[in-house]
Write a protein that holds these residues in place. Structure first.
Motif, PDB file in Angstrom:
ATOM      1  N   ASP B  89       0.864  -1.183   0.000  1.00  0.00           N
ATOM      2  CA  ASP B  89       0.000   0.000   0.000  1.00  0.00           C
ATOM      3  C   ASP B  89       0.900   1.233   0.000  1.00  0.00           C
ATOM      4  O   ASP B  89       0.938   2.003   0.950  1.00  0.00           O
ATOM      5  CB  ASP B  89      -0.903  -0.041   1.240  1.00  0.00           C
ATOM      6  CG  ASP B  89      -1.990   1.017   1.171  1.00  0.00           C
ATOM      7  OD1 ASP B  89      -2.161   1.602   0.093  1.00  0.00           O
ATOM      8  OD2 ASP B  89      -2.640   1.268   2.192  1.00  0.00           O
ATOM      9  N   PRO B  91       3.093   4.284  -2.717  1.00  0.00           N
ATOM     10  CA  PRO B  91       3.103   4.943  -4.028  1.00  0.00           C
ATOM     11  C   PRO B  91       4.197   4.358  -4.930  1.00  0.00           C
ATOM     12  O   PRO B  91       5.121   3.707  -4.436  1.00  0.00           O
ATOM     13  CB  PRO B  91       3.396   6.400  -3.689  1.00  0.00           C
ATOM     14  CG  PRO B  91       4.130   6.359  -2.395  1.00  0.00           C
ATOM     15  CD  PRO B  91       3.619   5.167  -1.657  1.00  0.00           C
ATOM     16  N   PRO B  92       4.098   4.597  -6.259  1.00  0.00           N
ATOM     17  CA  PRO B  92       5.067   4.008  -7.206  1.00  0.00           C
ATOM     18  C   PRO B  92       6.512   4.350  -6.866  1.00  0.00           C
ATOM     19  O   PRO B  92       7.407   3.559  -7.136  1.00  0.00           O
ATOM     20  CB  PRO B  92       4.680   4.622  -8.550  1.00  0.00           C
ATOM     21  CG  PRO B  92       3.296   5.109  -8.403  1.00  0.00           C
ATOM     22  CD  PRO B  92       3.079   5.404  -6.955  1.00  0.00           C
ATOM     23  N   GLU B  93       6.744   5.507  -6.245  1.00  0.00           N
ATOM     24  CA  GLU B  93       8.118   5.913  -5.962  1.00  0.00           C
ATOM     25  C   GLU B  93       8.761   5.043  -4.880  1.00  0.00           C
ATOM     26  O   GLU B  93       9.957   5.179  -4.611  1.00  0.00           O
ATOM     27  CB  GLU B  93       8.195   7.392  -5.565  1.00  0.00           C
ATOM     28  CG  GLU B  93       7.303   7.803  -4.426  1.00  0.00           C
ATOM     29  CD  GLU B  93       5.990   8.373  -4.927  1.00  0.00           C
ATOM     30  OE1 GLU B  93       5.543   7.948  -6.017  1.00  0.00           O
ATOM     31  OE2 GLU B  93       5.400   9.235  -4.241  1.00  0.00           O
ATOM     32  N   ALA B 142       1.259  -0.362 -11.420  1.00  0.00           N
ATOM     33  CA  ALA B 142       0.794   0.734 -10.570  1.00  0.00           C
ATOM     34  C   ALA B 142      -0.172   1.639 -11.298  1.00  0.00           C
ATOM     35  O   ALA B 142      -0.242   1.644 -12.519  1.00  0.00           O
ATOM     36  CB  ALA B 142       2.001   1.563 -10.108  1.00  0.00           C
ATOM     37  N   SER B 143      -0.945   2.384 -10.532  1.00  0.00           N
ATOM     38  CA  SER B 143      -1.614   3.553 -11.080  1.00  0.00           C
ATOM     39  C   SER B 143      -0.670   4.714 -10.815  1.00  0.00           C
ATOM     40  O   SER B 143       0.430   4.516 -10.314  1.00  0.00           O
ATOM     41  CB  SER B 143      -2.962   3.766 -10.404  1.00  0.00           C
ATOM     42  OG  SER B 143      -2.757   4.187  -9.082  1.00  0.00           O
ATOM     43  N   SER B 144      -1.092   5.942 -11.105  1.00  0.00           N
ATOM     44  CA  SER B 144      -0.142   7.042 -10.951  1.00  0.00           C
ATOM     45  C   SER B 144       0.191   7.303  -9.481  1.00  0.00           C
ATOM     46  O   SER B 144       1.168   7.956  -9.188  1.00  0.00           O
ATOM     47  CB  SER B 144      -0.672   8.311 -11.621  1.00  0.00           C
ATOM     48  OG  SER B 144      -1.972   8.592 -11.214  1.00  0.00           O
ATOM     49  N   TYR B 145      -0.633   6.829  -8.542  1.00  0.00           N
ATOM     50  CA  TYR B 145      -0.395   7.155  -7.132  1.00  0.00           C
ATOM     51  C   TYR B 145      -0.291   5.936  -6.224  1.00  0.00           C
ATOM     52  O   TYR B 145      -0.095   6.069  -5.029  1.00  0.00           O
ATOM     53  CB  TYR B 145      -1.508   8.078  -6.611  1.00  0.00           C
ATOM     54  CG  TYR B 145      -2.822   7.744  -7.231  1.00  0.00           C
ATOM     55  CD1 TYR B 145      -3.529   6.632  -6.837  1.00  0.00           C
ATOM     56  CD2 TYR B 145      -3.297   8.489  -8.321  1.00  0.00           C
ATOM     57  CE1 TYR B 145      -4.684   6.285  -7.461  1.00  0.00           C
ATOM     58  CE2 TYR B 145      -4.457   8.135  -8.949  1.00  0.00           C
ATOM     59  CZ  TYR B 145      -5.154   7.036  -8.508  1.00  0.00           C
ATOM     60  OH  TYR B 145      -6.287   6.674  -9.142  1.00  0.00           O
ATOM     61  N   LYS B 146      -0.406   4.726  -6.778  1.00  0.00           N
ATOM     62  CA  LYS B 146      -0.402   3.553  -5.900  1.00  0.00           C
ATOM     63  C   LYS B 146       0.094   2.316  -6.651  1.00  0.00           C
ATOM     64  O   LYS B 146      -0.286   2.079  -7.791  1.00  0.00           O
ATOM     65  CB  LYS B 146      -1.821   3.309  -5.382  1.00  0.00           C
ATOM     66  CG  LYS B 146      -1.892   2.362  -4.203  1.00  0.00           C
ATOM     67  CD  LYS B 146      -3.307   2.332  -3.650  1.00  0.00           C
ATOM     68  CE  LYS B 146      -3.507   1.138  -2.735  1.00  0.00           C
ATOM     69  NZ  LYS B 146      -3.285  -0.161  -3.393  1.00  0.00           N
TER      70      LYS B 146
END
Lengths: 265, 265
Positions: B89, B91-93, B142-146
């Protein structure tokens, strides 16, 4: 009876669109379907067989269009449903910036085509008079340090009917503008705008993207509420950081919000 | 003839491994294959049908093992080739941080099992005496935020022979240690260590991960060269930031490096 200049059943003439398109990368190749399960799913198939960067998949009807968190996105005839394929030479943390660049492009296209001011609702919706008119779903495939590909799904309620149960939260451009809108004009405008902003992103001109993005929000210095996984937090929206995260001034101090559903207070 | 305590053809007894494993999430379910195309590819299939977080795919032989940039990873019998499935859970970073947590776990497992000091070579290799003994390939969806899911492929040259053309740059634990090593002991140790570090990561204890990671590098304050897309940059390695990017002190000032191949000078 008044003659309609733009018929509701306006058809996509892909050859004409690509011929008139003033872009460097985006939309040089367009796959058009009358009906498809999901343009993002088809884009994924295209990538496996290899397709050029900027390739578009557009459909009149999606039978299984998806939104954020796998929510179904109702995609009937009259709306604009399409996906953009990118191979950005960027790290995974740029995903949010791509979504931001697309949001700006959609908001500007709506302005240019209808004169209406759509507002960007973080992280990935566009609103007109506080009702959702468009949603963006960016899907990334990445290694830990580099995006392999990004598929950006864009859905816009243009002339399509809004389901009764969604009428309080969603709207169409036609409904807000009281007349039919050309899906094709908006489509072309989005592709050309995004061609410009994607170039800025690749050249790491993040300040330009952020500034433009902020000009399309209406919450700067306003109080908002963010909900994620049953956690609720309230604060004043101070801006976004270089990763596209929300910066909130809360009673616990400045807090960075990565994802969540926001509500205006 | 001397009796071998750990035979080269040591077999995986999955039931015994899972019974003895002291972990909360990682390795509760293990899929074992004598031969497979790629454990990462099989992990992707498992995710589509849904499988628990921490599920492992391990194989004696991979016929199409992959490394970074789609480079082939030679995976013959005697080595340790496996993948870990996660639904972080995050973010992509955080992708790079996951790779870092895995690198630490592999380095510690090598230390615990063989007493040898493997060094982490940014971004995703482990070296013994400057030769590659292990590689890690983290793949994100991923999506842009997760992140939706992460698959971490881990390859370790344990007792396997190293191809002649790779002998100047690669090594095996057996070769460096002059005796057979238990693949299973290393395997268990990695799973238990990663169970611990993944928990730290989920609890956002990034400083702990960074500190431990730095203790396994040997380049702090040393001069290195980074090559990416034919661009070459030299500088002194100052550390890593919260996203796992390299910080270099160069003649152009402090520079952040997101990806690239590094060389010690």
């Amino acid at each position: 009876m008044e003659k309609k200049l733009i018929p509701e059943n306006e058809l996509f003439d892909i050859e004409k669109i690509t011929k008139n398109l003033r872009s460097k990368i985006i939309g040089k190749k367009i796959h058009y379907f009358k009906k498809i399960s999901s343009t993002n799913s088809y884009a994924k198939k295209l990538i496996k067989e290899f397709t050029d960067e900027g390739t578009i998949v557009v459909a009149d009807v999606q039978t299984q269009g998806r939104g954020r968190k796998n929510r179904l996105w109702h995609s009937p005839f009259g709306g604009l449903w399409f996906s953009i394929i990118l191979y950005p030479d960027l790290p995974p943390e740029s995903g949010m910036l791509i979504t931001m660049a697309v949001s700006i492009s959609v908001a500007q296209a709506i302005k240019e085509t209808t004169g209406m001011n759509a507002k960007i609702k973080w992280p990935n919706d566009l609103l007109i008079r506080n009702k959702k008119v468009s949603g963006i779903l960016t899907e990334l495939d990445a290694s830990s340090y580099k995006i392999n590909y990004a598929i950006i799904g864009i859905g816009i309620n243009v002339n399509n009917k809004i389901n009764d149960e969604l009428k309080t939260i969603a709207c169409s451009l036609k409904q807000e503008n009281n007349k039919d809108i050309s899906r094709i004009k908006i489509f072309i405008s989005i592709l050309e705008n995004f061609d410009f902003y994607y170039d800025k992103l690749k050249n790491k001109d993040l300040d330009f993207i952020k500034k433009t993005w902020l000009s399309f929000t209406n919450i700067l210095n306003k109080k908002i509420q963010v909900t994620e996984n049953k956690k609720v937090i309230e604060g004043v929206f101070l801006g976004i950081n270089d990763l596209g995260h929300l910066i909130l001034d809360t009673k616990f101090g400045e807090i960075k919000i990565i994802t969540g559903d926001i509500k205006y207070l």
